[in-house]
Enzyme design. Structure first.
Site, PDB file in Angstrom:
ATOM      1  N   TYR A  21       1.134  -1.152   0.012  1.00 21.15           N
ATOM      2  CA  TYR A  21      -0.007   0.235   0.607  1.00 21.15           C
ATOM      3  C   TYR A  21       1.299   1.236  -0.128  1.00 21.15           C
ATOM      4  CZ  TYR A  21      -3.665   3.519   1.504  1.00 21.15           C
ATOM      5  OH  TYR A  21      -4.022   5.352   1.816  1.00 21.15           O
ATOM      6  N   ASP A  74       9.353   3.196   0.081  1.00 21.57           N
ATOM      7  CA  ASP A  74       8.209   3.997   1.167  1.00 21.57           C
ATOM      8  C   ASP A  74       7.913   3.143   2.019  1.00 21.57           C
ATOM      9  OD1 ASP A  74       6.011   4.495   2.143  1.00 21.57           O
ATOM     10  OD2 ASP A  74       4.219   3.535   0.939  1.00 21.57           O
ATOM     11  N   LYS A  94       3.405   8.628   9.492  1.00 16.87           N
ATOM     12  CA  LYS A  94       3.656   8.106  10.550  1.00 16.87           C
ATOM     13  C   LYS A  94       4.476   8.615  12.113  1.00 16.87           C
ATOM     14  CE  LYS A  94       0.393   4.431   8.615  1.00 16.87           C
ATOM     15  NZ  LYS A  94       0.567   4.020   7.409  1.00 16.87           N
TER      16      LYS A  94
HETATM   17  C1  LIG Z   1       0.037   4.566   5.722  1.00 23.60           C
HETATM   18  C2  LIG Z   1       1.007   4.441   4.422  1.00 23.60           C
HETATM   19  C3  LIG Z   1       0.691   5.598   3.749  1.00 23.60           C
HETATM   20  C4  LIG Z   1      -0.446   6.083   3.491  1.00 23.60           C
HETATM   21  O1  LIG Z   1      -0.139   7.469   4.442  1.00 23.60           O
HETATM   22  P1  LIG Z   1      -1.093   8.214   5.317  1.00 23.60           P
HETATM   23  O2  LIG Z   1      -0.555   9.052   5.815  1.00 23.60           O
HETATM   24  O3  LIG Z   1      -2.326   7.136   5.211  1.00 23.60           O
HETATM   25  O4  LIG Z   1      -1.938   8.876   3.417  1.00 23.60           O
HETATM   26  C5  LIG Z   1       1.672   4.861   2.161  1.00 23.60           C
HETATM   27  N1  LIG Z   1       2.566   4.121   2.194  1.00 23.60           N
HETATM   28  C6  LIG Z   1       2.967   3.058   3.281  1.00 23.60           C
HETATM   29  C7  LIG Z   1       3.578   1.888   3.144  1.00 23.60           C
HETATM   30  C8  LIG Z   1       1.659   3.113   4.987  1.00 23.60           C
HETATM   31  O5  LIG Z   1       1.561   2.626   5.611  1.00 23.60           O
END
Ligand SMILES: *Cc1c(COP(=O)(O)O)cnc(C)c1O
Length: 424
Positions: free
Chosen positions: A143, A238, A266
């Site tokens: 994701y 990511d 995060k």
């Molecule tokens: C949470 C998440 C996102 C998206 O971040 P948001 O702050 O929710 O937009 C992107 N990549 C990874 C791996 C994530 O866990």
């Protein structure tokens, strides 16, 4: 008791789609009413009916220090006195960018945004601008936020054509998104062989944590580093979850791989909305106003959010044993689950990330992750919730351990888990 949560959920559904501002919060996949939260402190989260629970969601990993850390709260309160936003540069942004570069050396130059989604979207735009190529490779089950071009996981039959996962995303927007299989080198090689000069970047969660926690197999990340180099594509990690969680320097430090671009979210906001993307100066020079890749944000680098982020990173940096402690606690939990369950269960764990899968085959990719029996997870989740343990309301989300979880919390959690497997 969830009387008040039930009332609020009904009211919420009248004016908010599904009653929530982010879908997984609705508890849909576990068929329950979501708990509406009133407050949280340390390892504990308290709902509007007064139930206090040990929290293993930790705001989806943002809360590595636990809730309402006194140092973070104090500096945020002080910062508020000076105004909430100016739309002009501040010293805090300089400090945070320096701190990021110090802790994650591959992020020599970085840009702050307000969410992980924005960070990834912008990193991809930068990679395309830099390489002059359009296509990107992502992995099924990873994701990367909810921007149009990334809402693709595609069916296994569709490794070269990319169908959007969401209504409202034109196929034209996802036609440049190629999907490979996590831990499967051949699937990546095939995409490069078919598109040798068209792939701008490979984006990967170095530890996949959005199909449940799935670890990279030995050599997989090294392979991605090599093949991207070979074909002149960029490697994007990511690290929105893994950044500052697996190690101070994220998964790239933990596994010793240097990506070209990195995205953060995060933890970097310390509980406030921040995302960041960055990499080598040469690549980041593409971003406006220096370069021709446009990217902007009214609230980007917000003074309150940067204050929370800086303090959180400082606390992590000062504490030389925090990552060891986090890992140890998580290993205790993982071992307890494995021993209690005996069979029909796979526990994946690395650092302070773990997932329990109700399956017998090793979980190493999307297919094996979805082989987990979600009905079993739902029962397990419900039992834990009713016994004061708040875990992710979905099989495909990680369990997050924070520094605020005490030995007592871990012991209590192990007891509840043991009791659950005895009772079934
Ligand atoms: C949470 C998440 C996102 C998206 O971040 P948001 O702050 O929710 O937009 C992107 N990549 C990874 C791996 C994530 O866990």
């Amino acid at each position: 008791m969830d009387t008040r949560s039930k009332v609020l959920f009904e009211e919420a559904k009248r004016h908010i789609p599904g009653g929530v501002n982010s879908p997984v919060r609705a508890f849909g996949s576990v068929g329950r009413t979501p708990r509406f939260i009133a407050s949280a402190k340390g390892s504990r989260i308290t709902d509007v009916d007064g139930n206090e629970m040990i929290d293993y969601v930790c705001s989806w990993g943002a809360g590595i220090l636990g809730h309402a850390h006194p140092r973070v709260i104090k500096v945020v309160q002080q910062a508020c006195e000076n105004g909430l936003t100016y739309g002009a540069p501040t010293e805090k942004e300089v400090i945070l960018a320096e701190l990021i570069a110090e802790l994650v050396p591959s992020m020599e130059v970085s840009r702050l945004v307000s969410s992980g989604t924005e960070a990834v979207m912008s990193a991809i735009r930068t990679a395309r601008g830099y390489t002059g190529r359009d296509k990107i490779v992502k992995f099924k089950g990873c994701y990367h936020g909810h921007s149009d071009g990334l809402l693709v996981k595609a069916g296994s039959a569709a490794l070269t054509t990319s169908v959007p996962d969401s209504a409202g995303v034109p196929e034209d927007y996802t036609k440049h998104t190629l999907v490979a299989l996590y831990n499967d080198r051949e699937s990546v090689e095939k995409l490069f062989q078919a598109n040798p000069k068209e792939i701008a970047a490979v984006i990967v969660e170095p530890v996949a944590a959005n199909m449940g926690v799935v670890l990279p197999e030995a050599g997989f990340l090294e392979f991605l580093r090599e093949i991207t180099k070979q074909y002149g594509a960029l490697l994007i990690f990511d690290e929105v979850i893994t950044g500052f969680r697996l190690a101070l320097g994220g998964a790239q430090e933990y596994y010793g791989i240097v990506p070209d671009l990195t995205t953060l979210g995060k933890i970097v906001g310390g509980g406030m909305p921040i995302g960041a993307y960055g990499g080598k100066r040469e690549i980041m020079q593409m971003v406006s106003p220096v370069g021709s890749v446009y990217q902007a944000g009214t609230l980007s680098g917000n003074p309150i959010a940067t204050t929370a982020g800086i303090e959180t990173l400082q606390i992590l940096k000062e504490d030389k044993t925090i990552y060891k402690r986090l890992e140890k606690k998580t290993e205790i939990l993982a071992t307890a689950v494995r021993e209690a369950a005996k069979k029909s269960i796979i526990v994946n764990q690395v650092g302070s990330l773990m997932s329990v899968f109700f399956t017998e085959q090793p979980v190493r990719d999307y297919e094996s992750a979805v082989s987990s029996n979600t009905k079993c997870y739902t029962e397990y989740f419900g039992y834990l919730l009713e016994h004061g343990i708040y875990t992710a309301p979905s099989q495909f989300e990680a369990m997050f351990i924070s520094d605020a979880h005490t030995q007592e919390d871990i012991d209590k959690t192990c007891e509840v888990i043991k009791a659950y497997f005895m009772h079934i």
